[in-house]
Design an enzyme around this catalytic site. Structure first.
Site, mmCIF file in Angstrom:
data_model
loop_
_atom_site.group_PDB
_atom_site.id
_atom_site.type_symbol
_atom_site.label_atom_id
_atom_site.label_comp_id
_atom_site.label_asym_id
_atom_site.label_seq_id
_atom_site.Cartn_x
_atom_site.Cartn_y
_atom_site.Cartn_z
ATOM 1 N N THR A 23 13.827 6.818 10.220
ATOM 2 C CA THR A 23 12.878 6.411 11.256
ATOM 3 C C THR A 23 12.981 7.283 12.499
ATOM 4 O O THR A 23 11.973 7.754 13.041
ATOM 5 C CB THR A 23 13.129 4.940 11.633
ATOM 6 O OG1 THR A 23 12.935 4.128 10.470
ATOM 7 C CG2 THR A 23 12.172 4.495 12.723
ATOM 8 N N VAL A 24 14.211 7.522 12.954
ATOM 9 C CA VAL A 24 14.390 8.287 14.192
ATOM 10 C C VAL A 24 14.109 9.768 13.963
ATOM 11 O O VAL A 24 13.449 10.423 14.780
ATOM 12 C CB VAL A 24 15.802 8.077 14.764
ATOM 13 C CG1 VAL A 24 16.007 8.941 16.005
ATOM 14 C CG2 VAL A 24 16.021 6.610 15.098
ATOM 15 N N ALA A 43 10.620 21.661 29.546
ATOM 16 C CA ALA A 43 11.817 22.360 29.093
ATOM 17 C C ALA A 43 11.864 23.807 29.575
ATOM 18 O O ALA A 43 12.911 24.451 29.500
ATOM 19 C CB ALA A 43 11.880 22.332 27.568
ATOM 20 N N ARG A 55 18.389 13.279 2.265
ATOM 21 C CA ARG A 55 18.854 13.059 0.901
ATOM 22 C C ARG A 55 17.771 13.303 -0.141
ATOM 23 O O ARG A 55 18.059 13.749 -1.238
ATOM 24 C CB ARG A 55 19.391 11.632 0.760
ATOM 25 C CG ARG A 55 20.761 11.433 1.411
ATOM 26 C CD ARG A 55 21.274 10.036 1.214
ATOM 27 N NE ARG A 55 20.448 9.058 1.928
ATOM 28 C CZ ARG A 55 20.717 7.754 1.978
ATOM 29 N NH1 ARG A 55 21.775 7.276 1.346
ATOM 30 N NH2 ARG A 55 19.943 6.939 2.656
ATOM 31 N N GLU A 140 22.571 10.782 24.454
ATOM 32 C CA GLU A 140 21.804 9.754 25.162
ATOM 33 C C GLU A 140 21.248 8.703 24.205
ATOM 34 O O GLU A 140 21.198 7.512 24.531
ATOM 35 C CB GLU A 140 20.656 10.394 25.940
ATOM 36 C CG GLU A 140 19.885 9.421 26.816
ATOM 37 C CD GLU A 140 20.730 8.852 27.939
ATOM 38 O OE1 GLU A 140 21.007 7.635 27.910
ATOM 39 O OE2 GLU A 140 21.112 9.624 28.845
ATOM 40 N N VAL A 143 23.254 5.100 22.695
ATOM 41 C CA VAL A 143 23.450 3.808 23.359
ATOM 42 C C VAL A 143 22.128 3.339 23.957
ATOM 43 O O VAL A 143 21.507 4.040 24.752
ATOM 44 C CB VAL A 143 24.509 3.900 24.474
ATOM 45 C CG1 VAL A 143 24.700 2.543 25.139
ATOM 46 C CG2 VAL A 143 25.838 4.405 23.920
ATOM 47 N N GLY A 145 19.070 2.941 22.884
ATOM 48 C CA GLY A 145 17.774 3.515 22.527
ATOM 49 C C GLY A 145 17.129 4.338 23.617
ATOM 50 O O GLY A 145 17.618 5.401 23.997
ATOM 51 N N GLY A 198 12.176 -6.289 9.757
ATOM 52 C CA GLY A 198 12.784 -4.978 9.942
ATOM 53 C C GLY A 198 13.688 -4.876 11.152
ATOM 54 O O GLY A 198 14.152 -3.782 11.502
ATOM 55 N N LYS A 216 29.014 0.939 21.146
ATOM 56 C CA LYS A 216 28.278 1.379 22.330
ATOM 57 C C LYS A 216 29.069 1.128 23.614
ATOM 58 O O LYS A 216 29.128 1.995 24.498
ATOM 59 C CB LYS A 216 26.930 0.660 22.376
ATOM 60 C CG LYS A 216 26.019 1.016 21.208
ATOM 61 C CD LYS A 216 24.809 0.107 21.122
ATOM 62 C CE LYS A 216 23.945 0.431 19.926
ATOM 63 N NZ LYS A 216 22.826 -0.519 19.743
#
EC number: 1.1.1.3
Length: 441
Positions: A23-24, A43, A55, A140, A143, A145, A198, A216
Protein backbone atom coordinates in the site's frame (compact mmCIF):
# COMPACT_ATOMS: atom_id res chain seq x y z
CA UNK A 1 24.45 19.66 -13.83
CA UNK A 2 22.88 21.54 -16.78
CA UNK A 3 21.78 25.13 -17.35
CA UNK A 4 18.20 26.03 -18.36
CA UNK A 5 17.21 28.76 -20.85
CA UNK A 6 17.17 31.34 -18.04
CA UNK A 7 20.74 30.57 -17.08
CA UNK A 8 19.71 28.73 -13.94
CA UNK A 9 21.76 25.66 -13.06
CA UNK A 10 19.69 22.48 -13.06
CA UNK A 11 20.66 19.70 -10.68
CA UNK A 12 20.47 16.10 -11.87
CA UNK A 13 17.48 14.07 -10.64
CA UNK A 14 17.63 12.35 -7.30
CA UNK A 15 17.42 8.68 -8.29
CA UNK A 16 15.36 6.42 -6.04
CA UNK A 17 14.94 2.65 -5.67
CA UNK A 18 11.88 1.35 -3.81
CA UNK A 19 11.90 -1.98 -1.94
CA UNK A 20 8.35 -3.11 -1.23
CA UNK A 21 5.28 -2.33 -3.33
CA UNK A 22 2.47 -2.73 -0.86
CA UNK A 23 0.00 0.00 0.00
CA UNK A 24 2.68 2.50 0.98
CA UNK A 25 5.15 1.65 -1.80
CA UNK A 26 2.49 2.09 -4.46
CA UNK A 27 1.40 5.27 -2.69
CA UNK A 28 4.92 6.67 -2.94
CA UNK A 29 5.05 5.87 -6.68
CA UNK A 30 1.76 7.64 -7.23
CA UNK A 31 2.74 10.71 -5.23
CA UNK A 32 6.06 11.05 -7.05
CA UNK A 33 4.26 10.73 -10.40
CA UNK A 34 1.13 12.79 -9.78
CA UNK A 35 2.88 15.56 -7.82
CA UNK A 36 6.08 15.53 -9.86
CA UNK A 37 6.13 19.24 -10.70
CA UNK A 38 5.36 20.36 -7.15
CA UNK A 39 7.93 17.97 -5.68
CA UNK A 40 10.60 19.00 -8.19
CA UNK A 41 10.04 22.65 -7.30
CA UNK A 42 10.28 22.00 -3.56
CA UNK A 43 13.20 19.60 -3.88
CA UNK A 44 15.17 21.89 -6.21
CA UNK A 45 15.43 19.04 -8.72
CA UNK A 46 13.39 16.11 -10.01
CA UNK A 47 12.97 12.99 -7.89
CA UNK A 48 13.00 10.00 -10.19
CA UNK A 49 12.23 6.36 -9.37
CA UNK A 50 14.65 4.15 -11.31
CA UNK A 51 14.19 0.71 -9.74
CA UNK A 52 11.64 -1.29 -7.76
CA UNK A 53 11.49 -4.65 -6.03
CA UNK A 54 8.73 -6.78 -4.52
CA UNK A 55 7.89 -10.44 -4.00
CA UNK A 56 5.55 -10.80 -6.99
CA UNK A 57 6.38 -9.19 -10.32
CA UNK A 58 3.02 -10.21 -11.82
CA UNK A 59 0.68 -8.69 -9.23
CA UNK A 60 -1.68 -5.99 -10.47
CA UNK A 61 -0.90 -2.96 -8.32
CA UNK A 62 -2.79 -0.41 -10.40
CA UNK A 63 0.41 1.41 -11.46
CA UNK A 64 2.65 1.07 -14.48
CA UNK A 65 5.99 -0.44 -13.46
CA UNK A 66 7.39 -0.56 -16.99
CA UNK A 67 9.51 2.62 -16.63
CA UNK A 68 11.46 1.11 -13.71
CA UNK A 69 14.09 -1.59 -13.57
CA UNK A 70 12.66 -4.60 -11.77
CA UNK A 71 14.68 -6.58 -9.21
CA UNK A 72 13.44 -9.89 -7.82
CA UNK A 73 15.88 -9.53 -4.93
CA UNK A 74 15.60 -6.28 -2.96
CA UNK A 75 19.06 -6.75 -1.43
CA UNK A 76 20.62 -7.00 -4.89
CA UNK A 77 18.72 -3.85 -5.86
CA UNK A 78 20.11 -2.03 -2.81
CA UNK A 79 23.61 -2.94 -3.93
CA UNK A 80 23.40 -2.67 -7.73
CA UNK A 81 20.65 -0.22 -8.74
CA UNK A 82 21.74 3.10 -10.23
CA UNK A 83 20.15 4.96 -7.31
CA UNK A 84 21.08 7.62 -4.80
CA UNK A 85 18.47 6.53 -2.26
CA UNK A 86 16.87 3.23 -1.29
CA UNK A 87 13.37 3.44 0.20
CA UNK A 88 12.67 0.40 2.38
CA UNK A 89 8.95 -0.38 2.75
CA UNK A 90 9.11 -4.13 3.35
CA UNK A 91 8.66 -4.18 7.13
CA UNK A 92 9.89 -6.47 9.89
CA UNK A 93 12.75 -6.15 12.34
CA UNK A 94 14.96 -8.77 10.70
CA UNK A 95 15.43 -10.58 7.41
CA UNK A 96 15.21 -8.83 4.06
CA UNK A 97 14.32 -5.40 5.41
CA UNK A 98 17.39 -5.24 7.60
CA UNK A 99 19.65 -6.55 4.83
CA UNK A 100 18.29 -3.99 2.37
CA UNK A 101 19.03 -1.06 4.70
CA UNK A 102 22.48 -2.32 5.66
CA UNK A 103 23.39 -3.10 2.05
CA UNK A 104 22.21 0.30 0.83
CA UNK A 105 24.32 2.12 3.42
CA UNK A 106 27.33 -0.12 2.73
CA UNK A 107 26.90 0.68 -0.98
CA UNK A 108 26.89 4.46 -0.46
CA UNK A 109 23.15 5.06 -0.74
CA UNK A 110 20.92 7.03 1.59
CA UNK A 111 18.07 5.13 3.24
CA UNK A 112 14.47 6.19 3.82
CA UNK A 113 12.35 3.74 5.79
CA UNK A 114 8.90 3.46 7.34
CA UNK A 115 9.97 0.41 9.35
CA UNK A 116 9.46 1.17 13.06
CA UNK A 117 10.15 -2.44 14.13
CA UNK A 118 13.54 -2.47 12.42
CA UNK A 119 14.49 0.89 13.90
CA UNK A 120 13.27 0.07 17.41
CA UNK A 121 15.70 -2.87 17.52
CA UNK A 122 18.57 -1.82 15.23
CA UNK A 123 18.56 1.95 14.83
CA UNK A 124 21.88 2.49 16.64
CA UNK A 125 23.84 0.15 14.38
CA UNK A 126 22.17 1.59 11.28
CA UNK A 127 22.79 5.16 12.44
CA UNK A 128 26.46 4.37 13.03
CA UNK A 129 26.76 2.97 9.49
CA UNK A 130 25.13 6.07 8.05
CA UNK A 131 27.34 8.44 10.03
CA UNK A 132 30.58 6.68 9.11
CA UNK A 133 29.61 6.78 5.43
CA UNK A 134 28.32 10.36 5.54
CA UNK A 135 24.85 9.21 4.51
CA UNK A 136 21.34 9.89 5.68
CA UNK A 137 18.99 7.53 7.52
CA UNK A 138 15.50 9.04 7.39
CA UNK A 139 12.39 7.65 9.09
CA UNK A 140 9.62 10.25 9.30
CA UNK A 141 7.10 7.70 8.01
CA UNK A 142 7.96 5.17 10.74
CA UNK A 143 5.97 6.96 13.45
CA UNK A 144 2.41 8.32 13.23
CA UNK A 145 2.03 8.14 9.44
CA UNK A 146 1.49 11.61 8.04
CA UNK A 147 2.17 13.50 11.29
CA UNK A 148 5.65 15.10 11.01
CA UNK A 149 6.54 14.25 14.60
CA UNK A 150 10.15 13.24 13.91
CA UNK A 151 10.94 16.64 12.38
CA UNK A 152 8.99 18.38 15.14
CA UNK A 153 11.05 16.74 17.90
CA UNK A 154 14.41 16.75 16.14
CA UNK A 155 14.22 20.19 14.55
CA UNK A 156 11.23 22.31 15.53
CA UNK A 157 11.67 21.66 19.26
CA UNK A 158 15.47 21.41 19.21
CA UNK A 159 15.86 24.26 21.73
CA UNK A 160 13.67 22.48 24.29
CA UNK A 161 14.40 19.98 27.00
CA UNK A 162 11.55 17.57 26.41
CA UNK A 163 9.85 16.39 29.58
CA UNK A 164 7.38 13.91 28.16
CA UNK A 165 5.86 12.49 25.02
CA UNK A 166 2.41 10.90 25.18
CA UNK A 167 0.49 9.64 22.23
CA UNK A 168 -2.15 7.56 20.52
CA UNK A 169 0.15 5.81 18.09
CA UNK A 170 -1.90 2.89 16.81
CA UNK A 171 -4.97 3.58 14.68
CA UNK A 172 -6.25 -0.01 14.92
CA UNK A 173 -6.54 0.14 18.69
CA UNK A 174 -7.97 3.64 18.64
CA UNK A 175 -10.64 2.57 16.13
CA UNK A 176 -11.58 -0.46 18.26
CA UNK A 177 -11.81 1.51 21.52
CA UNK A 178 -13.74 4.34 19.86
CA UNK A 179 -16.24 1.94 18.30
CA UNK A 180 -16.67 0.00 21.54
CA UNK A 181 -17.57 3.23 23.32
CA UNK A 182 -19.92 4.45 20.61
CA UNK A 183 -21.76 1.15 20.13
CA UNK A 184 -21.43 -0.72 23.41
CA UNK A 185 -20.09 -3.78 21.57
CA UNK A 186 -17.37 -6.06 22.89
CA UNK A 187 -13.72 -6.11 21.83
CA UNK A 188 -13.83 -9.37 19.83
CA UNK A 189 -16.81 -8.21 17.77
CA UNK A 190 -15.28 -4.84 16.91
CA UNK A 191 -11.94 -6.46 16.07
CA UNK A 192 -13.63 -8.57 13.38
CA UNK A 193 -15.20 -5.42 11.94
CA UNK A 194 -11.81 -3.66 11.93
CA UNK A 195 -10.32 -6.58 10.01
CA UNK A 196 -13.15 -6.50 7.47
CA UNK A 197 -12.60 -2.75 6.97
CA UNK A 198 -8.86 -3.20 6.54
CA UNK A 199 -7.98 -1.35 9.75
CA UNK A 200 -6.61 -4.51 11.38
CA UNK A 201 -4.38 -7.24 9.97
CA UNK A 202 -5.43 -10.89 9.69
CA UNK A 203 -3.06 -11.44 12.63
CA UNK A 204 -3.62 -8.26 14.66
CA UNK A 205 -1.34 -9.20 17.57
CA UNK A 206 1.29 -6.50 17.03
CA UNK A 207 -1.40 -3.85 17.09
CA UNK A 208 -3.78 -5.00 19.81
CA UNK A 209 -1.02 -6.23 22.13
CA UNK A 210 0.70 -2.84 22.05
CA UNK A 211 3.92 -3.90 20.29
CA UNK A 212 3.47 -1.57 17.30
CA UNK A 213 2.94 1.43 19.58
CA UNK A 214 5.95 0.34 21.66
CA UNK A 215 8.19 0.33 18.58
CA UNK A 216 7.12 3.90 17.87
CA UNK A 217 7.44 5.28 21.40
CA UNK A 218 10.92 3.71 21.67
CA UNK A 219 12.03 5.87 18.74
CA UNK A 220 10.33 8.98 20.10
CA UNK A 221 11.87 8.43 23.55
CA UNK A 222 15.40 8.17 22.17
CA UNK A 223 14.84 11.22 19.99
CA UNK A 224 13.20 13.29 22.74
CA UNK A 225 15.79 12.60 25.44
CA UNK A 226 18.96 11.91 23.43
CA UNK A 227 19.29 8.53 25.13
CA UNK A 228 19.35 4.92 24.03
CA UNK A 229 16.06 3.45 25.20
CA UNK A 230 16.17 -0.34 25.45
CA UNK A 231 13.05 -1.73 23.76
CA UNK A 232 12.98 -4.66 26.19
CA UNK A 233 12.63 -2.23 29.10
CA UNK A 234 9.30 -0.86 27.85
CA UNK A 235 6.25 -1.91 29.87
CA UNK A 236 3.73 -3.09 27.27
CA UNK A 237 0.07 -3.93 27.77
CA UNK A 238 -2.46 -4.15 24.97
CA UNK A 239 -6.24 -3.82 24.84
CA UNK A 240 -7.44 -7.45 24.70
CA UNK A 241 -8.68 -7.28 28.29
CA UNK A 242 -10.67 -4.03 27.90
CA UNK A 243 -14.40 -4.77 28.00
CA UNK A 244 -17.50 -2.80 27.10
CA UNK A 245 -18.24 -2.75 30.83
CA UNK A 246 -14.92 -1.00 31.56
CA UNK A 247 -15.61 1.58 28.87
CA UNK A 248 -19.09 2.21 30.27
CA UNK A 249 -17.74 2.75 33.79
CA UNK A 250 -14.95 4.98 32.45
CA UNK A 251 -17.55 7.13 30.68
CA UNK A 252 -19.59 7.39 33.87
CA UNK A 253 -16.48 8.56 35.73
CA UNK A 254 -15.69 11.21 33.07
CA UNK A 255 -12.97 9.38 31.13
CA UNK A 256 -12.32 7.68 27.80
CA UNK A 257 -10.15 4.60 27.46
CA UNK A 258 -7.24 5.06 25.06
CA UNK A 259 -4.13 3.00 24.33
CA UNK A 260 -1.46 5.51 25.34
CA UNK A 261 2.24 5.27 24.52
CA UNK A 262 4.04 7.37 27.10
CA UNK A 263 7.63 8.27 27.83
CA UNK A 264 8.68 10.69 30.54
CA UNK A 265 11.85 11.82 32.24
CA UNK A 266 11.99 12.04 36.05
CA UNK A 267 15.12 13.50 37.67
CA UNK A 268 17.58 11.67 35.45
CA UNK A 269 15.54 8.52 34.84
CA UNK A 270 13.17 7.62 32.01
CA UNK A 271 9.95 5.60 32.12
CA UNK A 272 8.41 4.31 28.90
CA UNK A 273 5.06 2.51 28.73
CA UNK A 274 2.29 1.40 26.42
CA UNK A 275 -1.03 0.62 28.12
CA UNK A 276 -4.77 1.35 28.14
CA UNK A 277 -5.28 4.53 30.16
CA UNK A 278 -8.32 6.41 31.39
CA UNK A 279 -8.00 9.85 29.76
CA UNK A 280 -10.12 12.72 31.17
CA UNK A 281 -12.75 13.93 28.69
CA UNK A 282 -11.34 17.43 29.22
CA UNK A 283 -7.97 16.36 27.76
CA UNK A 284 -7.31 16.85 24.01
CA UNK A 285 -6.22 13.22 23.51
CA UNK A 286 -9.64 11.97 24.62
CA UNK A 287 -11.18 13.51 21.50
CA UNK A 288 -8.82 11.84 19.03
CA UNK A 289 -11.08 9.17 17.59
CA UNK A 290 -11.19 6.36 15.04
CA UNK A 291 -8.01 5.64 13.10
CA UNK A 292 -6.41 9.00 13.91
CA UNK A 293 -3.13 9.32 15.79
CA UNK A 294 -1.99 12.10 18.09
CA UNK A 295 1.19 13.03 19.92
CA UNK A 296 1.37 15.36 22.92
CA UNK A 297 4.84 16.80 23.63
CA UNK A 298 5.80 18.79 26.73
CA UNK A 299 8.91 20.95 26.42
CA UNK A 300 10.42 23.36 28.93
CA UNK A 301 10.14 26.36 26.57
CA UNK A 302 7.02 25.71 24.48
CA UNK A 303 4.97 23.99 27.14
CA UNK A 304 2.54 21.49 25.63
CA UNK A 305 2.09 21.03 21.88
CA UNK A 306 -0.29 18.63 20.14
CA UNK A 307 0.10 16.95 16.74
CA UNK A 308 -2.90 15.14 15.21
CA UNK A 309 -3.43 13.36 11.91
CA UNK A 310 -3.90 10.07 10.13
CA UNK A 311 -1.44 7.51 11.42
CA UNK A 312 -1.46 5.10 8.50
CA UNK A 313 -2.60 4.59 4.93
CA UNK A 314 -1.09 5.15 1.50
CA UNK A 315 -1.46 8.94 1.34
CA UNK A 316 -0.33 10.00 4.83
CA UNK A 317 2.61 7.58 4.99
CA UNK A 318 3.72 8.30 1.43
CA UNK A 319 3.60 12.01 2.28
CA UNK A 320 6.19 11.46 5.01
CA UNK A 321 8.39 9.26 2.79
CA UNK A 322 8.44 11.90 0.05
CA UNK A 323 9.16 14.65 2.60
CA UNK A 324 12.33 12.75 3.53
CA UNK A 325 13.26 12.40 -0.15
CA UNK A 326 12.87 16.16 -0.59
CA UNK A 327 15.22 16.75 2.35
CA UNK A 328 17.80 14.49 0.73
CA UNK A 329 17.39 16.23 -2.61
CA UNK A 330 17.96 19.59 -0.90
CA UNK A 331 20.99 18.28 1.01
CA UNK A 332 19.33 18.72 4.41
CA UNK A 333 20.91 16.15 6.70
CA UNK A 334 20.40 15.82 10.44
CA UNK A 335 21.76 13.06 12.69
CA UNK A 336 19.19 10.32 13.28
CA UNK A 337 18.52 11.48 16.85
CA UNK A 338 19.58 15.09 16.37
CA UNK A 339 23.03 14.28 17.79
CA UNK A 340 25.66 11.74 16.68
CA UNK A 341 24.75 8.24 17.82
CA UNK A 342 27.98 8.05 19.81
CA UNK A 343 26.78 10.94 21.96
CA UNK A 344 23.64 9.10 23.08
CA UNK A 345 23.79 8.06 26.71
CA UNK A 346 22.27 4.87 28.06
CA UNK A 347 18.83 5.51 29.47
CA UNK A 348 18.42 5.05 33.23
CA UNK A 349 15.13 3.34 34.06
CA UNK A 350 12.85 4.78 36.72
CA UNK A 351 11.94 2.61 39.68
CA UNK A 352 8.19 2.08 39.62
CA UNK A 353 8.13 1.67 43.39
CA UNK A 354 9.52 5.11 44.20
CA UNK A 355 7.30 6.67 46.90
CA UNK A 356 6.83 9.96 45.04
CA UNK A 357 5.65 8.23 41.84
CA UNK A 358 2.08 7.64 42.96
CA UNK A 359 -0.72 7.71 40.40
CA UNK A 360 -4.47 7.16 40.47
CA UNK A 361 -5.92 3.86 39.33
CA UNK A 362 -9.20 2.38 38.12
CA UNK A 363 -9.88 -1.13 39.49
CA UNK A 364 -12.88 -3.25 38.45
CA UNK A 365 -13.83 -6.37 40.36
CA UNK A 366 -16.50 -8.98 39.60
CA UNK A 367 -17.66 -9.95 43.08
CA UNK A 368 -20.05 -12.53 44.50
CA UNK A 369 -22.24 -10.35 46.68
CA UNK A 370 -21.88 -11.91 50.12
CA UNK A 371 -21.69 -10.40 53.63
CA UNK A 372 -18.15 -9.42 54.61
CA UNK A 373 -16.59 -9.38 51.15
CA UNK A 374 -16.21 -5.62 51.06
CA UNK A 375 -14.50 -5.71 54.46
CA UNK A 376 -11.96 -8.19 53.04
CA UNK A 377 -11.32 -5.93 50.06
CA UNK A 378 -10.88 -2.91 52.32
CA UNK A 379 -8.48 -4.85 54.55
CA UNK A 380 -6.25 -5.72 51.57
CA UNK A 381 -6.13 -2.06 50.57
CA UNK A 382 -5.47 -0.94 54.15
CA UNK A 383 -2.61 -3.40 54.64
CA UNK A 384 -0.85 -2.04 51.54
CA UNK A 385 -1.55 1.62 52.43
CA UNK A 386 -3.83 2.04 49.42
CA UNK A 387 -6.67 4.54 49.77
CA UNK A 388 -9.94 4.62 47.83
CA UNK A 389 -11.12 7.89 46.30
CA UNK A 390 -14.53 6.63 45.17
CA UNK A 391 -16.51 3.45 44.55
CA UNK A 392 -19.29 2.46 42.16
CA UNK A 393 -21.65 -0.49 42.52
CA UNK A 394 -24.94 -0.52 40.63
CA UNK A 395 -27.59 -2.67 42.26
CA UNK A 396 -27.22 -5.42 44.80
CA UNK A 397 -28.01 -9.07 44.16
CA UNK A 398 -27.14 -11.16 47.24
CA UNK A 399 -25.36 -14.33 46.23
CA UNK A 400 -24.96 -13.20 42.60
CA UNK A 401 -22.06 -11.55 40.77
CA UNK A 402 -21.92 -7.77 40.60
CA UNK A 403 -19.38 -5.30 39.21
CA UNK A 404 -17.54 -3.18 41.76
CA UNK A 405 -15.38 -0.29 40.55
CA UNK A 406 -12.89 1.55 42.74
CA UNK A 407 -10.92 4.69 41.95
CA UNK A 408 -7.74 4.75 44.01
CA UNK A 409 -5.95 7.83 45.30
CA UNK A 410 -2.36 8.53 44.21
CA UNK A 411 -0.52 5.33 45.09
CA UNK A 412 2.83 3.77 44.09
CA UNK A 413 2.35 1.07 41.49
CA UNK A 414 3.93 -1.71 43.51
CA UNK A 415 1.49 -1.12 46.40
CA UNK A 416 -1.47 -1.30 44.00
CA UNK A 417 -0.06 -4.49 42.48
CA UNK A 418 0.27 -6.17 45.89
CA UNK A 419 -3.19 -5.08 47.02
CA UNK A 420 -4.89 -6.22 43.82
CA UNK A 421 -3.09 -9.56 43.96
CA UNK A 422 -4.46 -10.13 47.47
CA UNK A 423 -7.94 -9.07 46.42
CA UNK A 424 -7.83 -11.34 43.39
CA UNK A 425 -7.11 -14.34 45.63
CA UNK A 426 -10.37 -13.88 47.57
CA UNK A 427 -12.92 -16.63 46.96
CA UNK A 428 -15.63 -14.10 46.14
CA UNK A 429 -13.65 -12.53 43.24
CA UNK A 430 -14.84 -14.53 40.23
CA UNK A 431 -12.47 -13.22 37.54
CA UNK A 432 -9.08 -11.47 37.52
CA UNK A 433 -9.32 -7.82 38.63
CA UNK A 434 -9.02 -5.27 35.84
CA UNK A 435 -6.63 -2.40 36.58
CA UNK A 436 -5.96 0.70 34.46
CA UNK A 437 -3.97 3.79 35.20
CA UNK A 438 -5.78 7.15 35.26
CA UNK A 439 -3.61 9.47 33.19
CA UNK A 440 -2.42 12.97 33.96
CA UNK A 441 -2.87 15.21 30.91
Amino acid sequence: MSVDDKGKKELPPLKVAIAGLGTVGVGVLRVLTEQADLISERAGRPIQVVAVSARNAQADRGVDLAPFRWFDDATVMAREADADVVVELIGGAEGVARKVCETALDSGRHVVTANKALLAHHVISLAEKAEVAGLGLFYEAAVAGGIPIIKALREGLAANRVRSVKGILNGTCNYILTTMRETGREFSDVLIEAQELGYAEADPSFDIDGVDAAHKIALLASLAFGEQVDFDSIVIQGIRHVTALDITFATELGYRVKLIAHTERFDGCVETRVEPVLVPVSAPLSHVEGVYNAVLVEGDLVGTSLYVGRGAGAGPTASSVVADLIDIARGRFTPVFGVPSGDLSASVLCENSAPDRGERYYVRLMVTDRPGVFADIAAALRDEAVSMESIIQHGRNPGETVALVMVLHDTPEDAVTRAVRRIGSLHEIVEPPRVMRIGRF
